[in-house]
Design a protein around this motif. Structure first.
Motif, PDB file in Angstrom:
ATOM      1  N   UNK A 190       8.888  -4.515  -4.295  1.00 39.77           N
ATOM      2  CA  UNK A 190      10.087  -5.625  -4.134  1.00 39.77           C
ATOM      3  C   UNK A 190      11.453  -4.978  -3.961  1.00 39.77           C
ATOM      4  N   UNK A 191      11.648  -3.677  -4.203  1.00 41.40           N
ATOM      5  CA  UNK A 191      12.860  -3.080  -3.931  1.00 41.40           C
ATOM      6  C   UNK A 191      12.869  -2.961  -2.153  1.00 41.40           C
ATOM      7  N   UNK A 192      11.491  -2.675  -1.625  1.00 40.17           N
ATOM      8  CA  UNK A 192      11.444  -2.373  -0.148  1.00 40.17           C
ATOM      9  C   UNK A 192      11.790  -3.755   0.417  1.00 40.17           C
ATOM     10  N   UNK A 193      11.228  -4.914  -0.092  1.00 46.08           N
ATOM     11  CA  UNK A 193      11.387  -6.224   0.430  1.00 46.08           C
ATOM     12  C   UNK A 193      12.747  -6.449   0.380  1.00 46.08           C
ATOM     13  N   UNK A 194      13.547  -6.412  -0.939  1.00 45.44           N
ATOM     14  CA  UNK A 194      14.909  -6.784  -0.934  1.00 45.44           C
ATOM     15  C   UNK A 194      15.780  -5.880   0.041  1.00 45.44           C
ATOM     16  N   UNK A 195      15.305  -4.676   0.159  1.00 43.07           N
ATOM     17  CA  UNK A 195      16.247  -3.708   1.092  1.00 43.07           C
ATOM     18  C   UNK A 195      15.982  -4.326   2.764  1.00 43.07           C
ATOM     19  N   UNK A 196      14.885  -4.724   2.897  1.00 40.11           N
ATOM     20  CA  UNK A 196      14.518  -5.253   4.331  1.00 40.11           C
ATOM     21  C   UNK A 196      15.438  -6.512   4.550  1.00 40.11           C
ATOM     22  N   UNK A 197      15.302  -7.570   3.554  1.00 38.11           N
ATOM     23  CA  UNK A 197      16.112  -8.723   3.638  1.00 38.11           C
ATOM     24  C   UNK A 197      17.458  -8.365   3.879  1.00 38.11           C
ATOM     25  N   UNK A 256       0.965  -1.132   0.057  1.00 41.53           N
ATOM     26  CA  UNK A 256      -0.170   0.148   0.047  1.00 41.53           C
ATOM     27  C   UNK A 256       0.681   1.251  -0.057  1.00 41.53           C
ATOM     28  N   UNK A 257       2.154   1.249   0.731  1.00 37.29           N
ATOM     29  CA  UNK A 257       2.903   2.326   0.581  1.00 37.29           C
ATOM     30  C   UNK A 257       3.440   2.749  -0.562  1.00 37.29           C
ATOM     31  N   UNK A 258       3.650   1.452  -1.143  1.00 39.37           N
ATOM     32  CA  UNK A 258       4.430   1.492  -2.777  1.00 39.37           C
ATOM     33  C   UNK A 258       3.294   2.093  -3.642  1.00 39.37           C
ATOM     34  N   UNK A 259       2.091   1.630  -3.549  1.00 39.31           N
ATOM     35  CA  UNK A 259       0.953   2.181  -4.276  1.00 39.31           C
ATOM     36  C   UNK A 259       0.690   3.896  -4.006  1.00 39.31           C
ATOM     37  N   UNK A 260       0.961   4.024  -2.756  1.00 39.60           N
ATOM     38  CA  UNK A 260       0.702   5.332  -2.330  1.00 39.60           C
ATOM     39  C   UNK A 260       1.614   6.142  -3.031  1.00 39.60           C
ATOM     40  N   UNK A 261       3.047   5.844  -2.969  1.00 42.51           N
ATOM     41  CA  UNK A 261       3.929   6.800  -3.565  1.00 42.51           C
ATOM     42  C   UNK A 261       3.791   7.058  -5.107  1.00 42.51           C
ATOM     43  N   UNK A 262       3.163   5.949  -5.564  1.00 36.34           N
ATOM     44  CA  UNK A 262       2.912   5.973  -7.246  1.00 36.34           C
ATOM     45  C   UNK A 262       1.750   6.728  -7.539  1.00 36.34           C
ATOM     46  N   UNK A 263       0.634   6.623  -6.433  1.00 30.64           N
ATOM     47  CA  UNK A 263      -0.618   7.202  -6.932  1.00 30.64           C
ATOM     48  C   UNK A 263      -0.642   8.617  -6.270  1.00 30.64           C
ATOM     49  N   UNK A 264       0.239   8.908  -5.248  1.00 22.11           N
ATOM     50  CA  UNK A 264      -0.059  10.076  -4.421  1.00 22.11           C
ATOM     51  C   UNK A 264      -1.505  10.116  -3.590  1.00 22.11           C
ATOM     52  N   UNK A 265      -1.887   8.943  -3.286  1.00 19.69           N
ATOM     53  CA  UNK A 265      -3.067   8.892  -2.422  1.00 19.69           C
ATOM     54  C   UNK A 265      -3.180   7.696  -1.520  1.00 19.69           C
ATOM     55  N   UNK A 266      -3.866   7.783  -0.468  1.00 21.88           N
ATOM     56  CA  UNK A 266      -4.040   6.490   0.375  1.00 21.88           C
ATOM     57  C   UNK A 266      -4.579   5.304  -0.353  1.00 21.88           C
ATOM     58  N   UNK A 267      -4.071   4.213  -0.210  1.00 24.34           N
ATOM     59  CA  UNK A 267      -4.530   3.134  -1.354  1.00 24.34           C
ATOM     60  C   UNK A 267      -4.458   1.645  -0.295  1.00 24.34           C
ATOM     61  N   UNK A 268      -4.574   1.979   0.994  1.00 19.17           N
ATOM     62  CA  UNK A 268      -4.655   0.470   1.904  1.00 19.17           C
ATOM     63  C   UNK A 268      -5.892  -0.022   1.776  1.00 19.17           C
ATOM     64  N   UNK A 269      -6.948   0.626   2.008  1.00 20.26           N
ATOM     65  CA  UNK A 269      -8.268   0.038   1.579  1.00 20.26           C
ATOM     66  C   UNK A 269      -8.699  -0.641   0.407  1.00 20.26           C
ATOM     67  N   UNK A 270      -7.841  -0.108  -0.686  1.00 19.97           N
ATOM     68  CA  UNK A 270      -7.884  -0.838  -1.968  1.00 19.97           C
ATOM     69  C   UNK A 270      -7.113  -2.032  -2.295  1.00 19.97           C
ATOM     70  N   UNK A 271      -5.999  -1.934  -1.725  1.00 16.19           N
ATOM     71  CA  UNK A 271      -4.823  -2.804  -1.409  1.00 16.19           C
ATOM     72  C   UNK A 271      -5.029  -4.152  -0.595  1.00 16.19           C
ATOM     73  N   UNK A 272      -5.382  -4.064   0.524  1.00 17.05           N
ATOM     74  CA  UNK A 272      -5.365  -4.933   1.541  1.00 17.05           C
ATOM     75  C   UNK A 272      -6.477  -6.206   1.068  1.00 17.05           C
ATOM     76  N   UNK A 319       1.379   0.254 -12.348  1.00 16.61           N
ATOM     77  CA  UNK A 319       1.267  -1.138 -11.647  1.00 16.61           C
ATOM     78  C   UNK A 319       2.778  -1.897 -11.486  1.00 16.61           C
ATOM     79  N   UNK A 320       3.194  -1.391 -12.806  1.00 24.20           N
ATOM     80  CA  UNK A 320       4.745  -1.928 -12.571  1.00 24.20           C
ATOM     81  C   UNK A 320       5.760  -1.192 -11.519  1.00 24.20           C
ATOM     82  N   UNK A 321       5.667   0.268 -11.625  1.00 27.63           N
ATOM     83  CA  UNK A 321       6.215   0.956 -10.717  1.00 27.63           C
ATOM     84  C   UNK A 321       6.126   0.607  -9.358  1.00 27.63           C
TER      85      UNK A 321
END
Length: 399
Positions: free
Chosen positions: A383-390, A260-276, A375-377
């Motif tokens: 995936x970049x966030x997951x890789x960084x946390x890993x 949801x944070x990744x989508x928010x960075x792309x869409x510039x709007x809260x997305x958690x309710x649509x992503x979860x 969607x790609x962005x």
């Protein structure tokens, strides 16, 4: 969001168009078929409603009659040559979003040649068409319904219809269980169709309506998956099921929040309710595929060399991370006969699960009404966030 969007020209084959739409409503349900005559409420923005409906559809049926190609406007110009023509705009939007478009040929119409179409519509000429002839209407219509069911997962759902309560009644426990089982079967076979429909139903039900059914499906998938693992592992089932379900819920919450944070960075709007909600369905299904593959692998190893898992876990616990290569050698020794067969079948289940995830991932474009680039962005950022946390976790463990 609907399963089918009907793209048509009102002056072209009105009788056949009405007949087809009446039958689709009867077979699938009116809520799953968008037909603008009755699906746009008075006062709504006509253009915006149509574009959102196309964007949310799983499949677009484009009805082509004998006068479809040469239909003319009041000034005599061909309507398809007008960039603002609704039929043209709806097809262009569907093609641009990658939504499947099925031309339905009515009253003996043929498929238009690419050269006769505006450049933006020429990919439409390559879409596989379905003909509905008047003298074999039922057989042709059944073929169309079979295509929708087998290829796109759009089919009548008797279990859902029986489980749907009448107005003013409450669902019984057996009806809810039957509906959950039917949903699970459809989720594993046709993820996008099931998720889009359930999210749409939840949005119509109001606040929390989309998330609660998704959470129930996630719990069911986590429970079944961990039961599969517990059957082949040593010790009582609760040792695997309870921690597995708890960790699965935490992982799903963390991963969906990051997405949801990744989508928010792309869409510039809260997305958690649509992503979860879509993510809960996808995570649950992916976990079931993973556990099914792991169960087959582990069962094959146990058949090839009894108690190999028990010895592996004991040696790994005793030696720690430094002893994992030696402990893993025990498993390698069991890769023969049933062990190798289990490994191959389990790997096939994992590959099928990976393909299933790729098919279902497109549901986020529908839920968020987004294009391919967005969607790609969002996915790459996630995936970049997951890789960084890993990488951070590995660095902390090494330190």
């Amino acid at each position: 969001m609907t399963d089918l969007f009907i793209n048509y020209r009102r002056q072209d084959c009105p009788a056949a168009t009405g007949r087809l739409c009446d039958r689709l409503h009867a077979e699938l349900g009116a809520d799953r078929v968008f037909f603008d005559v009755g699906d746009i409420v008075p006062g709504a923005d006509f253009v915006d409603t149509l574009e959102r409906a196309v964007a949310g559809a799983s499949v677009v049926l484009s009805l082509v009659g004998p006068r479809w190609l040469q239909a003319a406007a009041g000034d005599g110009s061909r309507r398809l040559d007008d960039p603002q023509d609704f039929v043209r705009r709806e097809i262009e939007l569907a093609l641009a979003r990658g939504t499947p478009v099925i031309p339905v040929l009515l009253e003996g119409a043929g498929m238009p040649a690419a050269e006769a179409l505006p450049p933006s519509l020429r990919p439409f000429a390559r879409c596989q068409a379905v003909a509905l002839a008047n003298d074999r209407w039922e057989a042709d219509l059944r073929s169309l319904l079979d295509v929708l069911a087998q290829r796109y997962g759009i089919h009548p759902d008797p279990a859902r219809a029986q489980a749907q309560p009448a107005q003013g009644r409450t669902r019984t426990a057996p009806a809810m269980a039957a509906a959950m089982v039917a949903d699970l079967a459809e989720l594993l076979a046709h993820p996008r169709a099931l998720i889009v429909r359930r999210v749409q139903d939840g949005v119509a039900a109001g606040s929390g309506g989309a998330l609660l059914p998704a959470l129930a499906m996630l719990l069911l998938c986590l429970l079944l998956g961990n039961l599969l693992l517990g059957v082949v592992m040593e010790g009582p089932l609760y040792r695997w099921v309870v921690p597995g379900v708890a960790l699965g819920l935490l992982a799903a919450a963390a991963l969906s929040a990051m997405l949801a944070a990744a989508w928010r960075a792309v869409r510039r709007a809260p997305c958690w309710r649509s992503v979860a909600p879509p993510f809960a369905y996808l995570y649950g299904g992916a976990w079931l595929y993973f556990c099914a593959g792991a169960c087959v692998m582990l069962l094959g190893l146990e058949l090839a060399q009894p108690h190999v898992l028990e010895r592996y876990l004991a040696q790994a616990a005793q030696a720690g991370s430094a002893g994992l290569p030696a402990a893993s050698a025990l498993l390698a020794q069991a890769l023969h006969g049933p062990g190798m067969a289990g490994f191959v079948l389990g790997l096939a289940a994992w590959l099928a699960g990976g393909a299933w995830c790729l098919r279902g991932w497109a549901v986020f474009r529908v839920a968020l009404n987004a294009g391919r680039l967005a969607a790609w962005c969002a996915t790459l950022l996630w995936l970049s966030l997951l890789a960084s946390l890993g990488a951070l976790a590995g660095w902390v463990a090494a330190a």
